[in-house]
Design a protein around this motif. Structure first.
Motif: not given
Length: 285
Positions: A33-34, A44-45, A215-216, A278-280
């Motif tokens: 998520q942005k 879309q997701f 963290e976010k 997500w890992y990338q």
């Protein structure tokens, strides 16, 4: 543990899957998520996620053997990727991708190899997969297990010692690798899979997700995390129960073992795609 009946083992396995296995994929919609995610991107997701699930269900119906192979390959990569997600090497590095594949391949083939007679019986009891025994033989399984294990150890040495310069991490991973195989050797197959998938794999991913979201977001704690996990966890559990009841009621010629495999596989496909992205994303952050 050998005294436990199959039904008891299956209940424990499903309990662990419902408690930890399913929740570890319940925040997939949040991980990518942005900050300002619009309704269009959410649509879309979900279209992508549910579309993959639907296509894979159709594939299981039309091409069961192909779908089984796909599930194995996806699981190999996904298990290996989660195990080494914190290793600071570009996710596109070919050696790292091979490590994911062979580590996961060794883990799954090891489980099969140590309990071949019992696991192959599950295949033989289901008409869709009764020819599997002609391909997955003790001989072929042994050499795949041996080859993937040896390659895994060499790749871990190359990446962790030469590229990351951490002998301590290499020795730690060797210890984990051997202990997992020892557990597979000593514990009944269903419980061995449940303990690995739910406790080792899923708990690790849940911890990574919790730390990332912490963290976010401000004032994010375990209570908030559980609230985020609950909606899609409950939806998945209800869906699984409906599936089990429907197959039981209509008496389809498929065992509870394979029903569980199919259910896990259709959730694993979109989840593994999300986790790879997500890992990338995490490596670039």
């Amino acid at each position: 543990m050998e005294t436990l009946t199959f039904d008891t083992q299956l209940k424990i396995t499903l309990g662990l899957i419902f408690l930890l296995g399913i929740p570890h994929g319940a925040v997939d919609h949040i991980l990518l998520q942005k900050k300002q995610q619009c309704t269009k991107s959410q649509i879309q997701f979900y279209t992508f996620y549910l579309g993959l699930i639907g296509l894979y269900v159709i594939a299981w119906i039309l091409f069961p053997y192909f779908s089984l192979v796909v599930f194995f390959l996806i699981s190999f990569y996904h298990f290996g990727q989660s195990q080494f997600s914190d290793v600071k090497i570009d996710e596109k590095n070919i050696a790292k991708k091979l490590l994911y594949m062979f580590w996961g391949g060794s883990i799954i083939s090891g489980l099969f190899y140590h309990h071949y007679d019992k696991l192959i019986q599950f295949f033989l009891e289901t008409s869709h997969f009764d020819q599997t025994a002609t391909v997955i033989t003790p001989f072929s399984l042994y050499y795949f297990f041996l080859t993937s294990s040896v390659i895994t150890i060499f790749l871990m040495a190359y990446i962790l010692i030469k590229r990351v310069n951490s002998r301590k991490r290499f020795l730690s991973e060797i210890g984990i690798f051997l202990l997992l195989h020892l557990a597979f050797f000593t514990i009944p197959p269903l419980l061995a899979f449940a303990l690995y998938f739910a406790i080792w794999h899923s708990l690790k991913v849940l911890y990574d997700e919790y730390m990332y979201l912490g963290e976010k977001r401000k004032n994010f704690d375990l209570t908030h995390f559980i609230k985020e996990l609950l909606p899609f966890t409950l939806i998945s559990i209800v869906g699984a129960c409906i599936l089990l009841i429907a197959f039981s009621y209509f008496e389809f010629a498929i065992s509870p073992f394979f029903l569980t495999i199919i259910f896990l596989s259709v959730l694993t496909l979109p989840h593994s795609v999300v986790m790879d992205s997500w890992y990338q994303k995490m490596k670039k952050a």
